[in-house]
Design a protein around this motif. Structure first.
Motif, short mmCIF file in Angstrom:
data_model
loop_
_atom_site.label_atom_id
_atom_site.label_comp_id
_atom_site.label_asym_id
_atom_site.label_seq_id
_atom_site.Cartn_x
_atom_site.Cartn_y
_atom_site.Cartn_z
N ALA A 1 -31.28 -25.07 119.41
CA ALA A 1 -32.23 -24.01 119.75
C ALA A 1 -31.55 -22.64 119.65
O ALA A 1 -32.16 -21.68 119.16
N LEU A 2 -30.31 -22.56 120.07
CA LEU A 2 -29.55 -21.32 119.97
C LEU A 2 -29.35 -20.90 118.51
O LEU A 2 -29.47 -19.72 118.17
N SER A 3 -29.09 -21.87 117.64
CA SER A 3 -28.89 -21.54 116.23
C SER A 3 -30.19 -21.08 115.58
O SER A 3 -30.17 -20.20 114.70
N ILE A 4 -31.32 -21.62 116.02
CA ILE A 4 -32.61 -21.15 115.49
C ILE A 4 -32.89 -19.74 116.00
O ILE A 4 -33.35 -18.89 115.23
N LEU A 5 -32.59 -19.49 117.27
CA LEU A 5 -32.75 -18.14 117.80
C LEU A 5 -31.85 -17.16 117.06
O LEU A 5 -32.27 -16.04 116.73
N ASP A 6 -30.64 -17.56 116.78
CA ASP A 6 -29.70 -16.74 116.01
C ASP A 6 -30.27 -16.40 114.64
O ASP A 6 -30.25 -15.24 114.20
N GLU A 7 -30.81 -17.39 113.95
CA GLU A 7 -31.40 -17.16 112.63
C GLU A 7 -32.62 -16.25 112.73
O GLU A 7 -32.82 -15.36 111.89
N LEU A 8 -33.44 -16.45 113.76
CA LEU A 8 -34.62 -15.61 113.96
C LEU A 8 -34.21 -14.15 114.16
O LEU A 8 -34.81 -13.25 113.56
N ILE A 9 -33.19 -13.92 114.95
CA ILE A 9 -32.72 -12.55 115.18
C ILE A 9 -32.18 -11.94 113.88
O ILE A 9 -32.45 -10.78 113.57
N VAL B 1 -33.14 -12.69 110.83
CA VAL B 1 -34.28 -12.40 109.95
C VAL B 1 -35.02 -11.16 110.46
O VAL B 1 -35.43 -10.32 109.66
N LEU B 2 -35.16 -11.03 111.78
CA LEU B 2 -35.82 -9.85 112.32
C LEU B 2 -35.03 -8.58 112.04
O LEU B 2 -35.60 -7.50 111.89
N ARG B 3 -33.70 -8.70 111.93
CA ARG B 3 -32.86 -7.54 111.63
C ARG B 3 -32.78 -7.24 110.14
O ARG B 3 -32.09 -6.33 109.72
N GLY B 4 -33.47 -8.04 109.31
CA GLY B 4 -33.54 -7.73 107.90
C GLY B 4 -32.69 -8.58 106.99
O GLY B 4 -32.39 -8.17 105.87
N LYS B 5 -32.30 -9.77 107.44
CA LYS B 5 -31.52 -10.66 106.57
C LYS B 5 -32.31 -10.95 105.31
O LYS B 5 -33.50 -11.24 105.36
N ALA B 6 -31.66 -10.88 104.17
CA ALA B 6 -32.32 -11.10 102.88
C ALA B 6 -32.70 -12.56 102.74
O ALA B 6 -31.86 -13.45 102.79
N LEU B 7 -33.99 -12.81 102.58
CA LEU B 7 -34.48 -14.18 102.45
C LEU B 7 -34.44 -14.67 101.01
O LEU B 7 -34.40 -15.86 100.76
N GLU B 8 -34.45 -13.75 100.05
CA GLU B 8 -34.49 -14.16 98.65
C GLU B 8 -33.24 -14.92 98.25
O GLU B 8 -33.31 -15.96 97.61
N ALA B 9 -32.07 -14.41 98.63
CA ALA B 9 -30.82 -15.08 98.27
C ALA B 9 -30.73 -16.43 98.97
O ALA B 9 -30.29 -17.42 98.38
N GLN B 10 -31.19 -16.47 100.21
CA GLN B 10 -31.16 -17.73 100.95
C GLN B 10 -32.09 -18.76 100.32
O GLN B 10 -31.72 -19.90 100.13
N ALA B 11 -33.30 -18.36 99.97
CA ALA B 11 -34.24 -19.30 99.37
C ALA B 11 -33.77 -19.77 98.00
O ALA B 11 -33.96 -20.92 97.63
N ALA B 12 -33.14 -18.88 97.23
CA ALA B 12 -32.62 -19.28 95.91
C ALA B 12 -31.51 -20.32 96.08
O ALA B 12 -31.44 -21.29 95.33
N GLU B 13 -30.65 -20.11 97.08
CA GLU B 13 -29.58 -21.08 97.34
C GLU B 13 -30.15 -22.42 97.80
O GLU B 13 -29.71 -23.48 97.36
N LEU B 14 -31.17 -22.38 98.66
CA LEU B 14 -31.79 -23.62 99.13
C LEU B 14 -32.50 -24.35 97.99
O LEU B 14 -32.41 -25.58 97.90
N ALA B 15 -33.16 -23.63 97.14
CA ALA B 15 -33.85 -24.25 96.02
C ALA B 15 -32.84 -24.89 95.06
O ALA B 15 -33.10 -25.93 94.48
N ARG B 16 -31.68 -24.26 94.91
CA ARG B 16 -30.65 -24.79 94.03
C ARG B 16 -30.09 -26.12 94.57
O ARG B 16 -29.80 -27.03 93.82
N THR B 17 -29.96 -26.23 95.89
CA THR B 17 -29.34 -27.41 96.47
C THR B 17 -30.33 -28.56 96.65
O THR B 17 -29.92 -29.67 96.88
N GLU B 18 -31.63 -28.29 96.60
CA GLU B 18 -32.60 -29.37 96.82
C GLU B 18 -32.91 -30.13 95.57
O GLU B 18 -33.04 -29.94 94.55
#
Length: 169
Positions: A142-150, A152-169
């Protein structure tokens, strides 16, 4: 917070690995015990405790490294604010569910401790001890999800993350 959270996630990952090794040892002892004609009381129960602790303790570590299964098929088709909104919705929902799971896991440990609940198998272990792995694991998750939420709210780039996830799946 990063100097505190990363070592916490890493420590839970190491503990999960140690419990996995302990699981292997208990299974091997059980197998060799049967072959040699001896029986160690409660070994099956301890194998179950190790498996549970290993599974739950690894949750926060795996989430922090992007190893949880995500539906990138939907996320990669979205752009801009729609994508960010969907990501925030998913993280809020995951936080609510994992937070409830962590709360009730910790509550279960407390009640098991308070009522001196013991295992029904041959080992008669106080159940709050093996339940600690689940409670700690769900709380760190739960703490790690809260960490990720914070992040993302602070402006973490989702595009690079989604590209990396798509590459590994």
């Amino acid at each position: 917070m990063r100097p505190i959270l990363d070592p916490l996630y890493r420590a839970c990952g190491w503990l999960a690995g140690l419990f996995m090794i302990a699981l292997l040892i208990t299974i091997l002892l059980s197998i060799f015990g049967r072959l040699a004609g001896f029986y160690l009381r409660g070994l099956d129960a301890y194998a179950g405790y190790c498996m549970g602790a290993s599974s739950f303790l690894a949750l926060g570590y795996a989430f922090g490294h992007g190893d949880h299964i995500r539906v990138t098929l939907v996320i990669q088709r979205l752009t801009g604010t729609t994508r960010r909104g969907f990501e925030l919705f998913c993280l809020l929902l995951a936080l609510a569910m994992s937070g409830a799971f962590a709360f009730y896991s910790c509550k279960m440990v407390w009640w098991s401790y308070k009522f001196h609940d013991i295992s029904q198998s041959n080992d008669a272990t106080p159940l709050w001890i093996p339940q600690l792995g689940m409670a700690i694991g769900t709380a760190v998750f739960a703490l790690s999800i809260l960490d990720e939420l914070i992040l993302v709210l602070r402006g973490k780039a989702l595009e690079a993350q989604a590209a990396e996830l798509a590459r590994t799946e």
